[in-house]
Design an enzyme around this catalytic site. Structure first.
Site, PDB file in Angstrom:
ATOM      1  N   GLN A 111      13.655  58.223  71.139  1.00  0.00           N
ATOM      2  CA  GLN A 111      14.256  56.896  71.193  1.00  0.00           C
ATOM      3  C   GLN A 111      14.888  56.568  72.538  1.00  0.00           C
ATOM      4  O   GLN A 111      15.060  55.403  72.872  1.00  0.00           O
ATOM      5  CB  GLN A 111      15.315  56.757  70.090  1.00  0.00           C
ATOM      6  N   SER A 138       7.713  60.574  72.547  1.00  0.00           N
ATOM      7  CA  SER A 138       6.507  59.896  72.061  1.00  0.00           C
ATOM      8  C   SER A 138       6.289  58.608  72.834  1.00  0.00           C
ATOM      9  O   SER A 138       7.192  57.771  72.932  1.00  0.00           O
ATOM     10  CB  SER A 138       6.650  59.600  70.568  1.00  0.00           C
ATOM     11  N   ALA A 139       5.083  58.427  73.362  1.00  0.00           N
ATOM     12  CA  ALA A 139       4.811  57.320  74.278  1.00  0.00           C
ATOM     13  C   ALA A 139       4.916  55.952  73.620  1.00  0.00           C
ATOM     14  O   ALA A 139       5.307  54.972  74.264  1.00  0.00           O
ATOM     15  CB  ALA A 139       3.420  57.487  74.895  1.00  0.00           C
ATOM     16  N   HIS A 140       4.576  55.832  72.334  1.00  0.00           N
ATOM     17  CA  HIS A 140       4.578  54.497  71.725  1.00  0.00           C
ATOM     18  C   HIS A 140       5.992  53.955  71.535  1.00  0.00           C
ATOM     19  O   HIS A 140       6.163  52.777  71.227  1.00  0.00           O
ATOM     20  CB  HIS A 140       3.832  54.505  70.392  1.00  0.00           C
ATOM     21  N   CYS A 147      16.057  50.620  49.157  1.00  0.00           N
ATOM     22  CA  CYS A 147      15.292  49.624  48.420  1.00  0.00           C
ATOM     23  C   CYS A 147      14.013  49.206  49.136  1.00  0.00           C
ATOM     24  O   CYS A 147      13.286  48.341  48.661  1.00  0.00           O
ATOM     25  CB  CYS A 147      16.155  48.402  48.176  1.00  0.00           C
TER      26      CYS A 147
END
Length: 462
Positions: free
Chosen positions: A177, A194-196, A320
């Protein structure tokens, strides 16, 4: 249509798109071959590795590319645990780690290892003392995310790394993040990303292992990526990932300052515009683009659908929104309200006009969901004349947020000092009823198992 869920996946950065298109033409060959096309591909791979290593803050030969951030986490944890098996099989993680870390911890426990979860405070942060207490002579590895993926709280990685270093324990940091916003501080040992998450293409992860860290790859021997991530690399995607990481880093300081102002606006105004809302996560030590809040008496899945119909893509950690009907492990560990949970994570370039428009839509969306549930705002309703000193409410079979709604309706039927007991078989009640008490100023007295469900008792204080 504003997309406000970059914590899940950021839109492809323009630099990533350009690099991907260019490398599809130049980087299709095997970089391990010595002929012209292979040498060209190798140059691209080496350049991408150097750029990524510079952004991470490690040596190029310490970094490998993996098929995903989850793959990097699993590879890093398994490799260090195997490399240090003579030390012991004790693993330490925080209670709010990404599921990829917790799944790896579960797998380690299933193989006979031991796992300790370090608790967090109500803001979602660990303490260095918590890690110091968890470490022991048989601890092989400790894990800590750099920033939380659900609430944005930035963790004290540098301080925890110092504690781990003093104990001779390597620290693995999940930087998925935060890496797009800047390097991770401190003397960490292993890092995954993580690249995305920063606007690179999906399907590319980073794994950095510092020299000197004992590491034994748990995959069959392979000559590629130092034997830590076997198989033919997706070179065009790797090039695009490295190029976009460098690009977002160049924009990070200015964008962080701009987006922090917009997120501060959401944090301030949402509690004024919407009754009975709890903003969760650390107000100061947080990612600049992310804010999470929970709305009492709201079905989270329905609220997200309402916002989607209004043109806003947001996410949630609410129970939920999941078929499991259990709150997210992050919100549970923090002890905060989970129902009606909304996570807003702004992409680069988000405008003040888009944020203002979202804040105009949100109150009506929440009110509409509450109306359909038959409760406009229980806390604002006129009190019912007091009756019995204690009341028991049967909420068996009701799912979030109905048990809390029933509690809110019943609290006015007992005098100050009286109690309301809610009988519920919904796991969410264990988290949301105490959170409701904190928000509404009542005392939570605890829970008791019943033959069917659990009884949660609240004392009226106001």
């Amino acid at each position: 249509m504003p997309y406000f869920d970059t914590a899940s996946a950021a839109p492809l950065h323009p630099v990533a798109r350009q690099a991907l298109q260019a490398s599809l033409d130049e980087g299709w060959a095997d970089p391990a071959r010595l002929y012209r096309e292979g040498r060209r591909a190798r140059l691209l791979l080496d350049a991408a590795r150097e750029a990524a290593a510079e952004a991470v803050g490690c040596r190029p030969d310490e970094l490998v590319f993996t098929p995903s951030g989850t793959h990097a986490v699993h590879t890093g944890i398994a490799g260090v645990l195997a490399g240090r098996r003579r030390v012991g099989e004790h693993l330490v993680v925080s209670a709010v780690e990404h599921s990829s870390v917790l799944h790896a911890a579960d797998a380690h426990a299933a193989r006979g290892g031991t796992v300790t979860e370090v608790p967090v405070d109500r803001a979602g942060a660990v303490t260095p003392a918590g890690y110091a207490d968890a470490l022991g002579p048989s601890t092989a590895l400790a894990c800590l995310q750099s920033a939380n993926h659900e609430v944005g709280t930035v963790q004290p990685v540098a301080e925890v790394a110092e504690v781990c270093g003093a104990a001779g324990v390597p620290l693995l940091v999940d930087a998925a993040q935060s890496l797009g916003w800047g390097p991770v501080e401190g003397s960490w040992s292993v890092l995954a990303a993580s690249a995305h998450k920063w606007g690179g293409p999906p399907g590319v992860g980073l794994l950095a292992v510092r020299k000197g860290v004992r590491f034994a790859a748990q995959v069959p021997a392979d000559e590629r990526e130092s034997g830590r991530s076997p198989g033919f690399v997706n070179l065009p995607a790797i090039v695009a990932a490295a190029a976009s990481l460098r690009a977002v880093r160049a924009e990070a300081e200015a964008e962080a300052a701009r987006l922090r102002v917009l997120v501060d606006r959401i944090r301030r105004r949402v509690v004024r515009l919407v009754p009975d809302v709890e903003v969760v996560g650390d107000a100061d030590r947080r990612l600049p683009h992310l804010v999470t809040f929970s709305c009492l008496y709201v079905d989270g899945e329905t609220l997200l659908h309402e916002l989607d119909r209004a043109g806003y893509s947001v996410s949630s950690g609410s129970s939920c929104t999941s078929s499991t009907l259990t709150p997210s492990h992050v919100l549970r560990a923090m002890g905060v309200l989970s129902e009606g949970n909304v996570r807003v994570s702004l992409p680069l370039g988000t405008t003040a006009e888009e944020v203002n428009a979202f804040l105009e839509v949100l109150p009506g969306a929440v009110a509409g969901v509450r109306d359909r549930l038959g409760v406009a705002a229980p806390s604002a309703a006129a009190p019912v004349p007091p009756g019995a000193e204690s009341v028991e409410v049967d909420a068996l079979g009701l799912r979030c947020p109905q048990p809390v709604i029933e509690l809110a309706r019943a609290i006015g039927t007992v005098p100050v000092g009286g109690t309301v007991t809610v009988l519920s078989d919904d796991e969410v009640a264990r988290l949301d009823i105490p959170a409701w008490c904190v928000m509404r100023g009542h005392a939570y007295l605890g829970e008791a198992e019943r033959p069917t469900g659990v009884a949660y008792t609240v004392r009226r204080l106001l």
